[in-house]
Enzyme design. Structure first.
Site, mmCIF file in Angstrom:
data_model
loop_
_atom_site.group_PDB
_atom_site.id
_atom_site.type_symbol
_atom_site.label_atom_id
_atom_site.label_comp_id
_atom_site.label_asym_id
_atom_site.label_seq_id
_atom_site.Cartn_x
_atom_site.Cartn_y
_atom_site.Cartn_z
ATOM 1 N N LYS A 169 46.781 33.698 46.558
ATOM 2 C CA LYS A 169 45.817 33.154 45.616
ATOM 3 C C LYS A 169 47.247 33.478 44.288
ATOM 4 O O LYS A 169 45.944 33.333 43.186
ATOM 5 C CB LYS A 169 44.787 34.127 45.367
ATOM 6 C CG LYS A 169 43.853 34.169 46.418
ATOM 7 C CD LYS A 169 42.992 35.411 46.372
ATOM 8 C CE LYS A 169 42.140 34.655 47.470
ATOM 9 N NZ LYS A 169 40.946 36.249 47.571
ATOM 10 N N ARG A 204 30.848 41.618 49.917
ATOM 11 C CA ARG A 204 31.047 40.396 49.690
ATOM 12 C C ARG A 204 29.596 39.510 50.478
ATOM 13 O O ARG A 204 29.363 40.063 51.855
ATOM 14 C CB ARG A 204 32.035 39.536 50.255
ATOM 15 C CG ARG A 204 33.804 40.548 49.182
ATOM 16 C CD ARG A 204 33.604 39.688 48.096
ATOM 17 N NE ARG A 204 33.531 38.718 47.321
ATOM 18 C CZ ARG A 204 34.624 37.891 47.439
ATOM 19 N NH1 ARG A 204 35.711 38.573 47.794
ATOM 20 N NH2 ARG A 204 34.622 36.604 47.092
ATOM 21 N N PRO A 258 38.649 31.495 43.210
ATOM 22 C CA PRO A 258 39.417 30.169 44.467
ATOM 23 C C PRO A 258 40.160 31.014 45.430
ATOM 24 O O PRO A 258 41.153 32.107 44.828
ATOM 25 C CB PRO A 258 40.755 29.737 42.940
ATOM 26 C CG PRO A 258 39.819 29.776 41.838
ATOM 27 C CD PRO A 258 38.986 31.584 42.145
ATOM 28 N N GLU A 259 40.228 30.405 46.162
ATOM 29 C CA GLU A 259 41.039 30.575 47.596
ATOM 30 C C GLU A 259 42.617 30.173 47.150
ATOM 31 O O GLU A 259 42.783 29.022 46.773
ATOM 32 C CB GLU A 259 40.341 30.964 48.647
ATOM 33 C CG GLU A 259 38.971 31.777 48.801
ATOM 34 C CD GLU A 259 38.264 30.839 49.863
ATOM 35 O OE1 GLU A 259 38.731 31.718 50.578
ATOM 36 O OE2 GLU A 259 36.588 31.508 49.529
#
Length: 273
Positions: free
Chosen positions: A53, A262, A2-3
């Protein structure tokens, strides 16, 4: 993972059932935290806020529950003692008279006083929060021009939580596309117009993702795609996860590369070096 926008929405959901409520019972699934159960039971939750986060649950006795979901952590909110049917490991349980807030699977959890909170490693190195009311497009542009960040490639910089806390992988791709800048460019090689555009895009995409639960396409495009029968996975993003599909602006095929270990998506025409 989750960001920032997802964590802020999670904090909003928790705040509705916890803030200004007295905790009747508290339990931890990590042995090192069990000592805090008696110190938190009977306390009132004074606030829930976020830093990137990380989620901070604050109590009226001066202690704060720091939690970072990392890859697998997830909060559930349910009626008191209405545990969800899940195979996850329960790490935190906060019970009011009417509701339970339950954190599963996370391991980066601490209970800290104010001095310890100021020294917490993640919070110490974190930059300004993406969704902070104090952050502006101008402030982002100033950070991009600063000596600490201006030589860094944007594709790496936008995952560095010391730059802007709360930007993660999908937001990185979406912000850079919206700003029409090449992922491999560094701020020192961009003119003032591009820097200003990048500052605005950071704010626009971050706040849009928060309002829409992670949708970064503009509302007009979303409406048009919905009318054509597209599902959420197909209208959510402008470039992220759209490899080899046409760019909404120019029609060129979106490319995928790897940056900072990423996946990153970009348009070779709209974001030409």
């Amino acid at each position: 993972m989750p960001e920032g926008p997802e964590i802020r929405r999670e904090a909003d959901r928790l705040a509705k059932v916890l803030v200004d409520e007295r905790l009747e019972d508290v339990s931890f699934g990590l042995p090192r935290l069990v000592q805090y159960e008696s110190r938190l039971a009977g306390c009132t939750v004074s606030a829930i806020d976020t830093r990137g986060k990380a989620l901070l649950t604050r109590f009226d006795n001066g202690l704060t529950l720091y939690s970072h979901n990392q890859l697998y952590g997830r909060w559930y909110v349910c009626q008191r003692d209405g545990y969800p049917d899940t195979g996850r490991s329960l790490r935190v349980a906060l019970h009011t008279a009417t509701h339970s807030a339950l954190l599963y699977s996370a391991s980066d959890i601490e209970v800290l006083d104010e001095d310890e909170l100021a020294q917490q490693p993640f919070l110490r190195r974190a930059g300004p929060d993406l969704l902070s009311e104090d952050l502006s497009a101008k402030a982002v542009a100033e950070r991009l021009r600063g000596s600490r960040f201006r030589r860094r490639a944007l594709q790496a910089l936008y995952l560095d939580q010391s730059f802007i806390a709360g930007v993660g992988n999908y937001l990185r791709s979406e912000i850079l596309f919206h700003a029409r800048v090449a992922p491999g460019a560094s701020p020192q090689k961009l003119d003032d117009t591009a820097i200003a555009r990048l500052g605005r895009s950071t704010m626009i995409i971050g706040r849009r993702a928060y309002r829409t639960a992670g949708i970064t396409n503009p509302p007009s495009r979303v409406r048009a795609l919905k009318a054509q029968g597209y599902k959420r996975a197909d209208y959510r993003f402008a470039v992220f996860a759209r490899e080899d599909r046409p760019c909404y602006r120019c029609g060129s095929l979106i490319r995928r590369t790897t940056a900072s270990s990423r996946r990153l998506y970009w348009c070779p025409v709209c974001q030409a070096p």
